[in-house]
Motif scaffolding. Structure first.
Motif, PDB file in Angstrom:
ATOM      1  N   ARG A  39     -56.117  59.955  11.391  1.00 25.46           N
ATOM      2  CA  ARG A  39     -55.003  59.047  11.128  1.00 25.46           C
ATOM      3  C   ARG A  39     -54.203  59.573   9.943  1.00 25.46           C
ATOM      4  NH1 ARG A  39     -58.395  53.859  10.032  1.00 25.46           N
ATOM      5  NH2 ARG A  39     -59.653  55.515   9.137  1.00 25.46           N
ATOM      6  N   LYS A  40     -52.894  59.449  10.016  1.00 26.22           N
ATOM      7  CA  LYS A  40     -52.036  59.902   8.924  1.00 26.22           C
ATOM      8  C   LYS A  40     -51.031  58.810   8.584  1.00 26.22           C
ATOM      9  CE  LYS A  40     -51.981  63.516   7.392  1.00 26.22           C
ATOM     10  NZ  LYS A  40     -52.791  64.191   6.318  1.00 26.22           N
ATOM     11  N   SER A  41     -50.581  58.807   7.342  1.00 26.85           N
ATOM     12  CA  SER A  41     -49.658  57.766   6.887  1.00 26.85           C
ATOM     13  C   SER A  41     -48.438  58.352   6.202  1.00 26.85           C
ATOM     14  CB  SER A  41     -50.369  56.836   5.893  1.00 26.85           C
ATOM     15  OG  SER A  41     -51.434  56.169   6.532  1.00 26.85           O
ATOM     16  N   LEU A  42     -47.351  57.619   6.318  1.00 25.13           N
ATOM     17  CA  LEU A  42     -46.114  57.944   5.596  1.00 25.13           C
ATOM     18  C   LEU A  42     -45.739  56.754   4.724  1.00 25.13           C
ATOM     19  CD1 LEU A  42     -43.942  59.416   8.513  1.00 25.13           C
ATOM     20  CD2 LEU A  42     -45.149  60.719   6.732  1.00 25.13           C
ATOM     21  N   SER A  52     -50.467  56.187  19.704  1.00 29.58           N
ATOM     22  CA  SER A  52     -50.778  54.932  20.396  1.00 29.58           C
ATOM     23  C   SER A  52     -50.857  53.748  19.448  1.00 29.58           C
ATOM     24  CB  SER A  52     -52.108  55.067  21.142  1.00 29.58           C
ATOM     25  OG  SER A  52     -53.146  55.345  20.215  1.00 29.58           O
ATOM     26  N   ASP A  53     -50.880  54.019  18.155  1.00 34.22           N
ATOM     27  CA  ASP A  53     -51.119  52.930  17.214  1.00 34.22           C
ATOM     28  C   ASP A  53     -50.328  53.147  15.922  1.00 34.22           C
ATOM     29  OD1 ASP A  53     -52.732  50.513  16.557  1.00 34.22           O
ATOM     30  OD2 ASP A  53     -53.434  51.786  14.927  1.00 34.22           O
ATOM     31  N   ILE A  54     -49.503  52.163  15.586  1.00 39.01           N
ATOM     32  CA  ILE A  54     -48.711  52.188  14.364  1.00 39.01           C
ATOM     33  C   ILE A  54     -49.117  50.962  13.559  1.00 39.01           C
ATOM     34  CG2 ILE A  54     -46.385  52.020  13.397  1.00 39.01           C
ATOM     35  CD1 ILE A  54     -45.329  53.368  15.920  1.00 39.01           C
ATOM     36  N   GLU A  55     -49.574  51.189  12.340  1.00 37.52           N
ATOM     37  CA  GLU A  55     -50.120  50.104  11.533  1.00 37.52           C
ATOM     38  C   GLU A  55     -49.400  50.072  10.191  1.00 37.52           C
ATOM     39  OE1 GLU A  55     -54.225  50.806  10.626  1.00 37.52           O
ATOM     40  OE2 GLU A  55     -54.545  48.823   9.760  1.00 37.52           O
ATOM     41  N   VAL A  56     -48.691  48.998   9.946  1.00 35.10           N
ATOM     42  CA  VAL A  56     -47.998  48.859   8.657  1.00 35.10           C
ATOM     43  C   VAL A  56     -49.015  48.362   7.634  1.00 35.10           C
ATOM     44  CG1 VAL A  56     -46.111  47.733   7.425  1.00 35.10           C
ATOM     45  CG2 VAL A  56     -45.803  48.434   9.831  1.00 35.10           C
ATOM     46  N   LEU A  57     -49.095  49.073   6.514  1.00 33.20           N
ATOM     47  CA  LEU A  57     -50.121  48.782   5.501  1.00 33.20           C
ATOM     48  C   LEU A  57     -49.495  48.138   4.262  1.00 33.20           C
ATOM     49  CD1 LEU A  57     -52.047  52.218   5.545  1.00 33.20           C
ATOM     50  CD2 LEU A  57     -52.566  50.155   6.872  1.00 33.20           C
ATOM     51  N   PRO A 100     -52.087  51.368  -0.198  1.00 33.78           N
ATOM     52  CA  PRO A 100     -52.104  52.784   0.180  1.00 33.78           C
ATOM     53  C   PRO A 100     -53.293  53.138   1.071  1.00 33.78           C
ATOM     54  CG  PRO A 100     -51.716  52.516  -2.182  1.00 33.78           C
ATOM     55  CD  PRO A 100     -52.083  51.163  -1.652  1.00 33.78           C
ATOM     56  N   ASP A 101     -53.050  53.991   2.026  1.00 32.66           N
ATOM     57  CA  ASP A 101     -54.090  54.446   2.955  1.00 32.66           C
ATOM     58  C   ASP A 101     -55.100  55.293   2.194  1.00 32.66           C
ATOM     59  OD1 ASP A 101     -55.559  55.277   5.104  1.00 32.66           O
ATOM     60  OD2 ASP A 101     -53.945  56.441   6.053  1.00 32.66           O
ATOM     61  N   ASP A 102     -56.368  54.876   2.247  1.00 33.18           N
ATOM     62  CA  ASP A 102     -57.388  55.674   1.551  1.00 33.18           C
ATOM     63  C   ASP A 102     -58.274  56.421   2.541  1.00 33.18           C
ATOM     64  OD1 ASP A 102     -58.795  53.598   2.621  1.00 33.18           O
ATOM     65  OD2 ASP A 102     -59.700  52.918   0.729  1.00 33.18           O
ATOM     66  N   ASN A 103     -57.810  56.606   3.783  1.00 31.78           N
ATOM     67  CA  ASN A 103     -58.681  57.275   4.751  1.00 31.78           C
ATOM     68  C   ASN A 103     -58.775  58.769   4.439  1.00 31.78           C
ATOM     69  OD1 ASN A 103     -58.150  59.051   7.369  1.00 31.78           O
ATOM     70  ND2 ASN A 103     -56.206  57.969   6.980  1.00 31.78           N
ATOM     71  N   TYR A 104     -59.875  59.352   4.864  1.00 31.86           N
ATOM     72  CA  TYR A 104     -60.228  60.745   4.567  1.00 31.86           C
ATOM     73  C   TYR A 104     -59.099  61.733   4.824  1.00 31.86           C
ATOM     74  CZ  TYR A 104     -62.245  65.309   5.604  1.00 31.86           C
ATOM     75  OH  TYR A 104     -62.484  66.659   5.659  1.00 31.86           O
ATOM     76  N   ARG A 162     -49.264  53.712   8.971  1.00 27.94           N
ATOM     77  CA  ARG A 162     -50.335  54.620   9.415  1.00 27.94           C
ATOM     78  C   ARG A 162     -50.244  54.821  10.922  1.00 27.94           C
ATOM     79  NH1 ARG A 162     -56.213  53.683   7.158  1.00 27.94           N
ATOM     80  NH2 ARG A 162     -56.177  51.721   8.312  1.00 27.94           N
ATOM     81  N   PHE A 163     -50.518  56.066  11.337  1.00 31.09           N
ATOM     82  CA  PHE A 163     -50.360  56.452  12.731  1.00 31.09           C
ATOM     83  C   PHE A 163     -51.660  57.014  13.281  1.00 31.09           C
ATOM     84  CE2 PHE A 163     -46.549  57.054  10.256  1.00 31.09           C
ATOM     85  CZ  PHE A 163     -45.614  56.339  10.969  1.00 31.09           C
ATOM     86  N   LYS A 164     -51.937  56.661  14.546  1.00 34.28           N
ATOM     87  CA  LYS A 164     -53.124  57.173  15.213  1.00 34.28           C
ATOM     88  C   LYS A 164     -52.788  57.488  16.663  1.00 34.28           C
ATOM     89  CE  LYS A 164     -57.813  56.155  16.598  1.00 34.28           C
ATOM     90  NZ  LYS A 164     -57.452  56.622  17.960  1.00 34.28           N
ATOM     91  N   GLY A 165     -53.432  58.531  17.188  1.00 38.77           N
ATOM     92  CA  GLY A 165     -53.261  58.893  18.588  1.00 38.77           C
ATOM     93  C   GLY A 165     -54.490  58.532  19.406  1.00 38.77           C
ATOM     94  N   LEU A 166     -54.491  58.956  20.671  1.00 43.04           N
ATOM     95  CA  LEU A 166     -55.583  58.593  21.586  1.00 43.04           C
ATOM     96  C   LEU A 166     -56.825  59.471  21.417  1.00 43.04           C
ATOM     97  CD1 LEU A 166     -53.564  58.072  24.908  1.00 43.04           C
ATOM     98  CD2 LEU A 166     -54.561  56.296  23.435  1.00 43.04           C
ATOM     99  N   ASP A 167     -56.722  60.574  20.679  1.00 42.74           N
ATOM    100  CA  ASP A 167     -57.879  61.461  20.510  1.00 42.74           C
ATOM    101  C   ASP A 167     -58.926  60.798  19.612  1.00 42.74           C
ATOM    102  OD1 ASP A 167     -55.661  61.806  18.716  1.00 42.74           O
ATOM    103  OD2 ASP A 167     -56.752  63.419  17.729  1.00 42.74           O
ATOM    104  N   GLU A 168     -60.187  61.127  19.891  1.00 42.85           N
ATOM    105  CA  GLU A 168     -61.293  60.522  19.146  1.00 42.85           C
ATOM    106  C   GLU A 168     -62.331  61.589  18.846  1.00 42.85           C
ATOM    107  OE1 GLU A 168     -61.642  57.432  18.168  1.00 42.85           O
ATOM    108  OE2 GLU A 168     -60.198  56.301  19.399  1.00 42.85           O
ATOM    109  N   PRO A 169     -63.068  61.408  17.747  1.00 45.78           N
ATOM    110  CA  PRO A 169     -64.175  62.340  17.490  1.00 45.78           C
ATOM    111  C   PRO A 169     -65.288  62.164  18.516  1.00 45.78           C
ATOM    112  CG  PRO A 169     -64.111  60.594  15.838  1.00 45.78           C
ATOM    113  CD  PRO A 169     -62.905  60.411  16.692  1.00 45.78           C
ATOM    114  N   VAL A 170     -66.022  63.231  18.772  1.00 47.78           N
ATOM    115  CA  VAL A 170     -67.176  63.161  19.675  1.00 47.78           C
ATOM    116  C   VAL A 170     -68.230  62.232  19.080  1.00 47.78           C
ATOM    117  CG1 VAL A 170     -69.029  64.505  20.737  1.00 47.78           C
ATOM    118  CG2 VAL A 170     -66.712  65.460  20.591  1.00 47.78           C
ATOM    119  N   VAL A 171     -68.451  62.368  17.799  1.00 51.05           N
ATOM    120  CA  VAL A 171     -69.414  61.510  17.097  1.00 51.05           C
ATOM    121  C   VAL A 171     -68.662  60.274  16.605  1.00 51.05           C
ATOM    122  CG1 VAL A 171     -71.045  61.363  15.176  1.00 51.05           C
ATOM    123  CG2 VAL A 171     -70.688  63.549  16.354  1.00 51.05           C
TER     124      VAL A 171
END
Lengths: 110, 428
Positions: B222-225, B271-276, B279-283, B206-215
């Motif tokens: 986040r996206k996964s391969l 900025s963030d690489i997370e080995v799972l 399976p990624d169940d994020n939205y 799973r991959f994440k960048g530095l951007d964040e939601p306002v809320v």
């Protein structure tokens, strides 16, 4: 010359190849600071836009909404509820009808 | 009264105190929310972004968009949204070559909390999760310690060309410019994962960048391969684009490159690489960016109960770049036609051209091959003997034998359009 040949080797044949460090200098990556446009425009329409202006502009500017094609009321209701339920937009339930009404009036169709 | 309120707004904007983290700066969410509240009460009007407007060739309006040059490190772009930025590449850019210049490469962000400053010395890429060793890699670590790789690849938004869907669907109303091709330089994701040591039982990364939601409660992007995809030796982490560091809005300092797959996976400001190990169940994997599991991801408008799957590989496309609808030629005179094509997740086998509305097809000449994932220029020439209206068409067949369809696909998200393109011209 070597650099040129290596580049040809890279792009002429292989899709992805590593280039030894002695062939290519490391690129310089410099710290960067930019200023992004504020995007602080309002939805037009005066008092009829009050609810949408108060609730929707924290997360996005109005332009993409105004660029939408005309959509049926049900589609606009779905969009507003997606913003609330999925994207956690802090929109008061009491303001929802006024927001949907603005969108239908501005961007609606039967 | 109006002036007072505008003053209050500008003062509050001046008073924004950026929150400093080690590597990045962004206005705090609370400050943004407060200021928007003030903006909401003011009578501020839209800043003038540009004098020039462009008309996108959609079947229905609104078609007009400003051409803007108000964004940092960016030249003239079609303005779809100021915040978070959605900037489209003007069509004529694709006529100038197969590599899209960085300053006109399209821009698409989901959340508005985008750092406006990245300190290269403080920035770290985390590699963590189901691994033997958690890593915190500096830019220098990545540049110095890992083999450098280069690859030409098309980056295309899942919803590129959404504005042409019929019936129309909500979302960014892109014409064909939510795509670009660049020569990416960086390191293999596989090499980074090998340094961390992927443990047995890993299923996704799973991959994440530095951007964040306002809320803060909103789902972070986040996206996964799949683990095998992540380790295929082609997926890479780019620190350069067309020989230069990435523009901030294209993901500076590091961007994930997933050749042949839609851009939703190409995480910016990685900025963030997370080995799972499950399976990624994020939205953003299970609900957003899903497509009907049907040919061409196509369904009938209103059809429901269809199995949905995460969007994945790209499909072949081709475009005219030197003519648009309404072009007029002298009957009987040969005129050059050219454009770009790409094969999707594999190379371009052939590009064909039709001047009789698709009844007969002739091969076009192909330009240099910079690698199977990139744009390929095509060209031909045509003499239209009969005066009157003509439909010129272009279609790409990729090296897996997949050809562009002659009818448009449809789905509720406006994803994966790749119908054969047609330009209506006149011989006079």
């Amino acid at each position: 010359m070597l650099k040129g040949l290596a580049a040809i080797g890279c792009f002429g044949t292989a899709l992805l190849c590593s280039t030894p460090a002695w062939v290519q200098d490391l690129p310089v990556i410099k710290s960067t600071t930019v200023e992004l446009p504020a995007g602080d425009a309002l939805f037009p329409g005066g008092s009829s836009a009050e609810a949408i202006n108060n609730n929707c502009l924290a997360c996005h500017s109005p332009d993409m909404v105004l660029n939408q094609p005309p959509l049926p009321k049900a589609a606009w209701e779905a969009v507003v509820h997606k913003m609330i339920n999925v994207y956690k937009a802090p929109i008061g339930e009491a303001d929802v009808p006024a927001i949907v009404s603005y969108l239908v009036k501005t961007k609606g169709k039967d | 009264m109006r002036n007072d309120k505008e003053d209050a707004l500008s003062q509050s904007l001046r008073n924004l105190h950026p929150v400093r983290s080690a590597a990045t700066q962004r206005p705090s969410r609370r400050t943004v929310l407060q200021n928007i509240g003030i903006a909401g009460l003011s009578l501020a009007v839209s800043p003038a972004f540009a004098d020039e407007m462009v008309k996108l060739p959609f079947a229905s309006g609104p078609r007009e968009r400003p051409i803007t040059h108000a964004f940092p490190q960016k030249g003239d772009m079609i303005l779809q949204r100021v915040r978070p930025p959605l900037l489209e590449t003007p069509l004529d850019v694709f006529d100038r070559g197969v590599f899209t210049p960085n300053d006109q490469f399209y821009v698409r962000w989901h959340w508005a909390e985008i750092p406006n400053s990245v300190d290269v010395n403080a920035f770290r890429l985390a590699v963590r999760g189901h691994v033997d060793r958690t890593l915190s890699l500096s830019i220098t670590d990545i540049l110095r310690d890992l083999p450098r790789v280069e690859l030409a690849a098309v980056n295309q938004c899942s919803g590129n060309s959404r504005g042409f869907f019929s019936p129309r669907v909500p979302g960014a109303q892109w014409a064909n410019g939510a795509m670009g091709n660049a020569k990416w330089a960086g390191v293999r994701l596989k090499d980074v994962l090998d340094r961390a040591g992927v443990k047995a039982g890993a299923v996704q990364v799973r991959f994440k960048g530095l951007d964040e939601p306002v809320v803060p409660e909103a789902p972070t992007f986040r996206k996964s391969l799949a683990i095998d995809h992540a380790r295929d030796g082609e997926v890479m982490i780019a620190y350069a684009m067309n020989g230069e560091q990435l523009p901030l809005l294209n993901g500076f300092p590091l961007r994930l490159i997933v050749p042949g797959w839609y851009s939703t996976y190409w995480i910016k400001m990685l900025s963030d690489i997370e080995v799972l190990d499950k399976p990624d169940d994020n939205y953003w994997m299970t609900v957003a960016y899903t497509i009907p599991d049907t040919p061409h991801a196509s369904i009938a408008p209103g059809q429901s109960g269809v199995k949905m799957v995460p969007i994945n590989r790209m499909v072949p496309r081709s475009f005219f770049t030197n003519i648009t609808d309404g072009a007029s030629f002298t009957a009987g005179t040969r005129v050059p036609l050219r454009g770009i094509a790409f094969g999707g997740d594999t190379g371009v086998a052939k590009v064909e051209f039709s001047s009789d509305g698709g009844k007969s097809w002739q091969p076009a000449r192909l330009g240099d091959d910079f690698g199977k994932y990139g744009f390929r220029q095509w060209q031909t020439d045509v003499a239209l003997a009969d005066k009157g209206d003509h439909a010129l068409m272009v279609r790409c067949t990729n090296s897996a034998g997949e050809v562009q369809p002659d009818t448009p696909n449809w789905n509720g998200s406006g994803f994966m359009r790749n119908v054969i393109e047609t330009v209506q011209v006149k011989a006079v």
